[in-house]
Write an enzyme that holds these catalytic residues in place. Sequence first.
Site, PDB file in Angstrom:
ATOM      1  N   ASN A  84      36.648  41.383  55.079  1.00  7.42           N
ATOM      2  CA  ASN A  84      35.946  42.262  54.131  1.00  7.42           C
ATOM      3  C   ASN A  84      35.332  41.551  52.929  1.00  7.42           C
ATOM      4  O   ASN A  84      34.409  42.085  52.318  1.00  7.42           O
ATOM      5  CB  ASN A  84      36.851  43.423  53.696  1.00  7.42           C
ATOM      6  CG  ASN A  84      38.089  42.955  52.987  1.00  7.42           C
ATOM      7  OD1 ASN A  84      38.706  41.979  53.399  1.00  7.42           O
ATOM      8  ND2 ASN A  84      38.455  43.600  51.917  1.00  7.42           N
ATOM      9  N   GLU A 107      48.698  38.444  50.895  1.00  3.49           N
ATOM     10  CA  GLU A 107      47.864  39.431  50.194  1.00  3.49           C
ATOM     11  C   GLU A 107      47.512  40.486  51.229  1.00  3.49           C
ATOM     12  O   GLU A 107      46.639  40.267  52.063  1.00  3.49           O
ATOM     13  CB  GLU A 107      46.590  38.753  49.665  1.00  3.49           C
ATOM     14  CG  GLU A 107      46.828  37.664  48.645  1.00  3.49           C
ATOM     15  CD  GLU A 107      47.294  38.217  47.306  1.00  3.49           C
ATOM     16  OE1 GLU A 107      47.014  39.374  46.999  1.00  3.49           O
ATOM     17  OE2 GLU A 107      47.953  37.455  46.575  1.00  3.49           O
ATOM     18  N   CYS A 148      40.800  46.209  49.750  1.00  3.76           N
ATOM     19  CA  CYS A 148      42.261  46.356  49.659  1.00  3.76           C
ATOM     20  C   CYS A 148      42.707  47.158  48.444  1.00  3.76           C
ATOM     21  O   CYS A 148      43.785  47.735  48.462  1.00  3.76           O
ATOM     22  CB  CYS A 148      42.927  44.989  49.672  1.00  3.76           C
ATOM     23  SG  CYS A 148      42.354  43.935  48.350  1.00  3.76           S
TER      24      CYS A 148
END
Length: 481
Positions: free
Chosen positions: A156, A252, A286
């Site tokens: 992304n 992450e 995210c």
Amino acid sequence: MKMQMVGQKMLIGGEWIGRENKIEVRNPQDNRLIDTVPAASKEDMLYTIESARQGAEISANLATHERMRILNKAASLILDRSESFARTIALEGSKTIREARKEVKRCAETLKLSAEEARRIHGETIPFDQTAGNEQRVGYYYRFPVGVVAAITPFNDPLNLVAHKVGPAIASGNAIIVKPATLTPLSAIELAKVFVEAGLPKKVLSVITGKGSEIGDTLIESKDVRMISFTGGLETGEDIAKKAGIKKIAMELGSNSPTIILNDANLEQAVDATVSGAFSAAGQNCIGVQRVYIEEGIYDHFIGQFVERTKQYKVGDKLSENTDVGPMIAEKEAIRVEQWVEEAVRYGANIVAGGKRDGAFYEPTVLTNVPEECRLAREEIFGPVVLLYPVRSLNEAIERSNQVNYGLQAGIFTTAIDQAFAAIQQLGVGGIMINDSSDFRIDAMPFGGIKGSGLGREGVKYSIEEMTEPKVVCFKLNSSQ
Ligand code: NAD
């Protein structure tokens, strides 16, 4: 907007290497072939790790000013070619061209920050005489690089999230192997070209392309790899953590971020920020806003404004300057989002905006009344869908915000300082934005989450801490002198 298809190579051990076996990179918008990259084998990965082991020695011996020069040079080359980088991001991924330009600027910033932080990697002196019998000892600790870092990155933010690992690794004297997302490897390859041009010694950086499921284990399980820096989904993260063995891991991962709007909020700002936070990058972000808890007194008004603003977002060709929301990364992901929304509707949810799919495109979608047992309410949607809920009080909003297995970032809109402080203390997340949505980040802040959102922090300085180990030095003085 065309890109010349050249058949890209991967950078292994300082050489550009092609393979008969290739992976096609396609534009998710129309499925057109953009380029190909080599499908690396397990043997390629073993060779890459061995060359990175040699690269780690080279990198550790690079003087700080050299590391800084290379990082600054890479940043300036990226800025010189920013439009070409933006096109690569927009073509291979799902960002619009305007979103892609922002990512390129941030990538240059991340590398400049890495250059700056390179001069601040230091330890401190240790007062050994605090325990009796050690009056003749003096010493300190300093930080040394872990050696070989493996970076596994998502689709992304295909450029800046790679830079968030490569910049700090070079700044701290490590070698790094990047395994970019299979769907979006081109931005990482372009970044590697810039580092070669900037004079990074061979073997310090490798970018190896291939399927995570085929070459991932060799990288993750290798004893020569001393740290895995992973950004991606929770399931993949859990799988990697199980296999990694004794080495550092930084994770992450995802989230389904909450934002709370209280009666005293500035509504205009709250609507703007939450709509943009929910739908930027077609919701594939995210820290994107997934759940909005709105105090009852302003709920109806907020929904009206929120839906009106949402309907102004233009969905379409991501390369057009007028587009606000592009496609999802693949049609199958848009189908998944469609199914999750259908499930919520079966459970009694209402669609108040959007809700339609066209190939890989999914409309910005607003839902109310989504029961807690739906996947949409508990898991990460990673698509352009947002859930609005009325709440009676801040306490209820905090409790419901915390009721999930994620904790990356949260936002709260209020003008009351005591309410803001209550949220700061009680929300279980790695970052809280007051008078903004969960979707705010600068590249220099500590960034990361708790629970299913991950382990450790990124944000250049903090990544450097994770990528280095303290080494204690203690001198015993000769007491006769
Ligand atoms: P993903 O987990 O599917 O893939 C991430 C990377 O892991 C890719 O490079 C993939 O090829 C690789 N991979 C997949 N299976 C593997 C395996 N078995 N072994 C080794 N590597 C493997 O994630 P994605 O769909 O690319 O990205 C979306 C996810 O990333 C979302 O959950 C999102 O929230 C998260 N994300 C988190 C942050 C953050 O900083 N917290 C930032 C961006 C994205």
